[in-house]
Write an enzyme that holds these catalytic residues in place. Structure first.
Site, PDB file in Angstrom:
ATOM      1  N   HIS A  18       0.840  -1.202   0.000  1.00 53.15           N
ATOM      2  CA  HIS A  18       0.000   0.000   0.000  1.00 53.15           C
ATOM      3  C   HIS A  18       0.876   1.254   0.000  1.00 53.15           C
ATOM      4  O   HIS A  18       0.697   2.153  -0.831  1.00 53.15           O
ATOM      5  CB  HIS A  18      -0.911  -0.002   1.230  1.00 53.15           C
ATOM      6  CG  HIS A  18      -1.823   1.180   1.300  1.00 53.15           C
ATOM      7  ND1 HIS A  18      -3.105   1.162   0.794  1.00 53.15           N
ATOM      8  CD2 HIS A  18      -1.647   2.433   1.812  1.00 53.15           C
ATOM      9  CE1 HIS A  18      -3.667   2.335   0.976  1.00 53.15           C
ATOM     10  NE2 HIS A  18      -2.799   3.135   1.601  1.00 53.15           N
ATOM     11  N   GLU A  19       1.839   1.296   0.922  1.00 49.91           N
ATOM     12  CA  GLU A  19       2.707   2.467   1.008  1.00 49.91           C
ATOM     13  C   GLU A  19       3.648   2.550  -0.191  1.00 49.91           C
ATOM     14  O   GLU A  19       4.029   3.649  -0.605  1.00 49.91           O
ATOM     15  CB  GLU A  19       3.499   2.430   2.309  1.00 49.91           C
ATOM     16  CG  GLU A  19       2.644   2.413   3.572  1.00 49.91           C
ATOM     17  CD  GLU A  19       1.658   3.573   3.638  1.00 49.91           C
ATOM     18  OE1 GLU A  19       1.919   4.624   3.033  1.00 49.91           O
ATOM     19  OE2 GLU A  19       0.608   3.415   4.292  1.00 49.91           O
ATOM     20  N   HIS A  22       1.987   4.630  -2.890  1.00 49.12           N
ATOM     21  CA  HIS A  22       2.148   6.068  -2.641  1.00 49.12           C
ATOM     22  C   HIS A  22       3.571   6.513  -2.960  1.00 49.12           C
ATOM     23  O   HIS A  22       3.787   7.541  -3.605  1.00 49.12           O
ATOM     24  CB  HIS A  22       1.849   6.375  -1.168  1.00 49.12           C
ATOM     25  CG  HIS A  22       0.425   6.186  -0.768  1.00 49.12           C
ATOM     26  ND1 HIS A  22      -0.636   6.646  -1.530  1.00 49.12           N
ATOM     27  CD2 HIS A  22      -0.125   5.598   0.330  1.00 49.12           C
ATOM     28  CE1 HIS A  22      -1.771   6.348  -0.916  1.00 49.12           C
ATOM     29  NE2 HIS A  22      -1.488   5.708   0.206  1.00 49.12           N
TER      30      HIS A  22
END
Length: 419
Positions: A18-19, A22
């Protein structure tokens, strides 16, 4: 110990991807990423590479990518502030020392009159001989204060300076990578475990369930429910679970003979949610095909994407209560149980959790990725961004409410599993 390892590996992998979404899109847009963190709380491990500090923190319950301009991390040099400067060969300030105790022979000292560390990149003030001086600041200058060093962030490298489209993609990339991870996991399952055939084959029936009472036998293949063709066991199970206490007409294939059995799904309470069961045990039949494995990955990702949205809809409409939700404790317990059935089941569980994490983060709630995307939508309509401080206050309130929800859900988990 097995449960702890399984939980850390599964949840850590979901958070990492998920990170990573980003992070990669921020870097692609030219945004300075100050920190890529897995976990929250005190730092356990940390390494700096380029502009970014990569850390592993104590509490493995999430993570974050801290981008320049997202938080109020800029040190403002106020008039009258006494600082030290170390210049590079090009005459630009490469180090700005705020602590006057950090003295070195090559350091220049001045009293600040004006400074801009974002756009014009200069410091103007008076040196020790009271002469007015002006020094340009390097784009890679470091601010040093009490042993901590922070890179300055020129405005063009901050999150807020980027076009709306780049900011939207950077925030959306987190949930997107969760969906991609789920697709990859399901595809790997198709490659190594095999692809379950569409046959909803019944391995066994319980002694006192609705299925045996109706006449369904081991070896039967489910074909339809209420005349609707069933394409897979997952589709059949979803229908049964969604219709507790309802009369159903189940069609089966028994050695080439097509039969129908009327029965009523038994209503069963599972972790605060009422679901239907008919008392049958499935035996999947697998086949291995690389091309079909990719298709299987997409189909499973889409199936669970829709399924989780359906469950969210049931929560909104009150078909099941907040008591049915699970927090970290519930996920920990479930992960331990799934891990007992082997790596393939754990991988499948991780893929479903990844989709769930992606969807949850896309909900238009403050402090979540979806909440930030909602503000970008307002910006697109208004033609200008919402005031940064007002948006920050909304997200702060959202964080507090989410923490309250997490406490309630965690308490429910504790009562469910330990009392």
């Amino acid at each position: 110990m097995q449960t702890i390892i399984a939980f850390v590996v599964v949840f850590g992998t979901l958070v990492f991807f998920h990170e990573l979404g980003h992070f990669l899109f921020a870097k692609r847009s030219g945004i300075m990423v100050r920190e890529f963190a897995i976990g929250f709380g005190p730092k356990l491990l940390g390494i700096t590479k380029g502009d970014t500090l990569y850390t592993v923190r104590l509490l493995p319950l999430g993570g974050y990518v801290r981008m320049a301009g997202e938080d109020f991390d800029l040190v403002e040099l106020q008039p009258g502030h006494r600082i030290g400067l170390i210049l590079g060969r090009d005459g630009k300030a490469e180090r700005i020392v705020l602590n006057q105790n950090d003295r070195t022979p090559d350091m220049l000292y001045l009293e600040v009159e004006r400074a801009d560390l974002e756009k014009e990149l200069f410091i103007e003030g008076y040196d020790e001989e009271e002469r007015k001086v002006r020094y340009p600041v390097s784009r890679k200058a470091v601010i040093s204060e009490k042993g901590q060093e922070t890179l300055i962030a020129p405005y063009d490298r901050t999150f807020e300076a980027k076009p709306l489209g780049a900011r939207v993609l950077t925030i959306f990339a987190g949930p997107l990578f969760n969906f991609i991870l789920a697709f990859v996991i399901f595809t790997l399952l198709g490659l190594f475990q095999g692809i379950p055939t569409n046959e909803a084959l019944i391995k066994d029936v319980t002694d006192d369930g609705p299925a045996v009472t109706a006449g369904i036998e081991p070896g039967d293949v489910i074909e339809s429910v209420d005349g609707k063709t069933i394409g897979s066991w997952n589709a059949f199970a979803a229908i049964i679970q969604d219709r507790p206490g309802e009369k159903l007409d189940v069609g089966v294939n028994r050695d080439g003979e097509h039969l129908k059995f009327p029965l009523t799904a038994e209503a069963v309470d599972v972790e605060g949610q009422t679901i239907g069961q008919i008392g049958v045990i499935h035996e999947p039949v697998y086949e291995k095909d690389p091309l079909k494995a990719v298709v299987y990955g997409g189909e499973q990702t889409w199936f669970w994407f829709k399924r989780i949205f359906e469950l969210l809809g049931m929560l909104v409409t009150g078909k099941f209560s907040i008591d049915a939700l699970s927090g970290p404790v519930g996920i920990y317990q479930a992960t331990g149980q799934v891990a007992q059935y082997g790596i393939f089941n754990l991988m499948s569980w991780g893929a479903v959790l990844s989709i769930n994490l992606g969807i949850m983060n896309l909900l238009p709630l403050p402090a979540l990725d979806g909440g930030r995307l909602l503000f970008f939508g307002f910006e697109a309509v208004r033609g200008r961004p919402i005031d940064k401080r007002k948006e920050g206050m909304v997200h702060l309130v959202g964080i507090m409410l989410l923490m309250l929800l997490m406490i309630v859900v965690t308490w429910n988990d504790i009562q469910r599993f330990f009392f």
